[in-house]
Scaffold this active site. Structure first.
Site, short mmCIF file in Angstrom:
data_model
loop_
_atom_site.label_atom_id
_atom_site.label_comp_id
_atom_site.label_asym_id
_atom_site.label_seq_id
_atom_site.Cartn_x
_atom_site.Cartn_y
_atom_site.Cartn_z
CG HIS A 27 -1.91 0.91 1.45
ND1 HIS A 27 -1.70 2.21 1.81
CD2 HIS A 27 -3.24 0.78 1.30
CE1 HIS A 27 -2.87 2.83 1.89
NE2 HIS A 27 -3.82 1.98 1.58
CG ASP A 53 0.15 -2.62 6.35
OD1 ASP A 53 -0.86 -2.85 7.03
OD2 ASP A 53 0.17 -1.85 5.36
CD GLN A 95 -7.41 -5.03 3.00
OE1 GLN A 95 -8.60 -5.32 3.01
NE2 GLN A 95 -6.98 -3.78 3.01
CE LYS A 101 -8.23 -0.48 5.32
NZ LYS A 101 -6.91 -0.42 4.71
CB CYS A 135 -3.47 3.07 -1.67
SG CYS A 135 -4.66 4.32 -1.29
C1 PLP Z 1 -5.96 0.39 4.61
C2 PLP Z 1 -4.57 0.01 4.57
C3 PLP Z 1 -3.57 0.87 5.04
C4 PLP Z 1 -3.85 2.25 5.54
O1 PLP Z 1 -4.67 2.22 6.67
P1 PLP Z 1 -5.20 3.62 7.30
O2 PLP Z 1 -6.28 3.18 8.23
O3 PLP Z 1 -5.73 4.42 6.15
O4 PLP Z 1 -4.05 4.26 7.96
C5 PLP Z 1 -2.27 0.42 5.01
N1 PLP Z 1 -1.95 -0.80 4.55
C6 PLP Z 1 -2.88 -1.66 4.08
C7 PLP Z 1 -2.48 -3.01 3.60
C8 PLP Z 1 -4.22 -1.28 4.07
O5 PLP Z 1 -5.15 -2.13 3.61
#
Ligand code: PLP
Length: 403
Positions: free
Chosen positions: A121, A198, A201, A224, A361
């Site tokens: 992302h 990260d 997701q 999420k 993104c």
């Molecule tokens: C949504 C997402 C982000 C960003 O999350 P925010 O809540 O906008 O800070 C970063 N990495 C991944 C894989 C995402 O799906």
């Protein structure tokens, strides 16, 4: 087996109509919907004990502080962190990543190497670029394969004694593919490199165990995984969080302040300058409770049924291609030959169906496939086969209108 009707009743927004049609919400990868349990927690906070935390001696402040710290412990238990102070509450994944990138920008030296995956992302690319530029370090990229998996063989070759940090998402938001993070963490540690995962997701589908993974940093957002926007977490191993400098200066993050020298508060407060999103943090705890009550085994089983069903039906449509076919969560990124994804998304919206269109993104992934973007349907445990059928008919209709 989950009682889908009972679960759907937990989400009042699913009663909504859009353009006169029942809402079909397939944009869970961008943000999930909010169950009544979480909405009630937010209402309860502002109705009954809205106050600033940690500072006041009064009752409301104490209640707010207790609930906020209880939420931190819920989150600690959920991710199986060793200590509650290893959970830093942030405004979300993006901020969590920036805390680490900013900290390492003063620790890294020229000649150091940082590795990111090609599946990231933008929020997991840009902060590292900024960090490397500042420190004079080199950013290297793990290439991806046609099926949306990472070239782990090439990653292993990239690792060397200069590798200091590795960043990778647990699940790709653009494709839904699951990365082999256990392997990435083990290999990186052989060279003494730290790993940040990260999990933004992944956390709606998977319950990660940070101690078992032996991951150095793990970050996610509440919104999420059935929580509110504007709150998330940064997990870090105690000794690493202690090593890093604070991110922002302000109230709550200090121990003593004089104009000559300020000493910083201990964890987690060192990274929590200013008034945090108190209500959000408490509601994040409620979201974690909600998801655990449903159970991640149940969630995964249900979402896999939906993923298999939707994949099979979509592939029956002539000229439809799905991107990212390796092991994945319930995210389907697709295009139809000769049709712009945005046009499909607009027609679906008119029919009450929310999907995401665009580069998600993750521009480098789109460049890899040489496409402007995709239509992304990201499914959640509260979705149904009937909703998928409606989407399939709508995609067929869109294809007819646009080709
Ligand atoms: C949504 C997402 C982000 C960003 O999350 P925010 O809540 O906008 O800070 C970063 N990495 C991944 C894989 C995402 O799906």
């Amino acid at each position: 087996m989950l009682d889908i009707n009972k679960i759907r009743a937990d989400f009042p927004i699913l009663e909504r109509k859009v353009h006169g049609k029942p809402l079909i919400y397939f944009d869970n990868g961008a943000t999930s919907q909010t169950p009544t349990a979480v909405i009630d927690t937010i209402v309860d906070y502002y109705t009954n004990y809205n106050a600033n935390i940690h500072r006041g001696v009064h009752t409301l402040s104490q209640e707010a502080t207790d609930k906020y710290e209880e939420a931190r412990i819920k989150i600690q238990k959920h991710f199986n962190a060793k200590h509650s102070y290893e959970i830093i509450l942030t405004s979300g994944t993006t901020e969590s990543i920036n805390v680490i990138a900013s900290g390492f920008s003063v620790i890294l030296k020229e000649g150091d190497e940082v590795i990111v995956s090609a599946l990231e992302h933008h929020s997991n690319i840009v902060p590292w670029q900024m960090m490397c530029e500042k420190a004079g370090a080199t950013l290297r990229v793990i290439p991806m394969d046609e099926d949306g998996s990472l070239r782990i063989d090439l990653f292993e070759e990239m690792l060397n004694v200069n590798t200091k940090l590795v960043f990778c998402n647990h699940v790709s938001n653009a494709l839904g593919t699951i990365n082999p993070i256990e392997k990435i963490i083990k290999s990186a540690h052989k060279f003494g490199a730290y790993v940040l995962i990260d999990g933004a997701q992944a956390c709606p589908h998977i319950k990660p165990d940070v101690q078992q993974l032996d991951v150095d940093f793990y970050v996610t957002s509440a919104h999420k995984m059935c929580g509110p926007t504007g709150v998330g977490m940064l997990y870090g191993k105690q000794e690493l969080l202690e090593m890093l400098p604070p991110y922002q200066g302000g109230g709550e993050m200090i121990d003593t302040v004089t104009f000559e020298k300020t000493t910083y508060a201990g964890l987690p407060h060192k990274f929590e300058a200013g008034t945090p999103n108190i209500c959000g943090g408490i509601a994040f705890g409620a979201a974690v409770d909600y998801m655990n009550a449903i159970g991640f085994d149940n969630i995964q089983e249900r979402e896999h049924q939906l993923l298999d069903y939707a994949t099979k039906k979509l592939l029956e449509i002539d000229g439809l291609k799905i991107y990212g076919t390796s092991t994945k969560t319930s995210v389907i990124s697709f295009n139809i030959d000769g049709i712009h994804p945005y046009d499909i998304g607009s027609i679906l919206d008119k029919l009450g169906i929310a999907v995401r269109t665009g580069h998600h993104c993750a521009q480098p992934i789109m460049d890899f496939y040489k496409i402007p973007g995709t239509v992304r349907a990201s499914l959640s445990f509260y979705n149904t086969e009937d909703e998928i059928d409606t989407m399939i008919e709508a995609v067929k209709k869109a294809k007819m209108m646009l080709s």
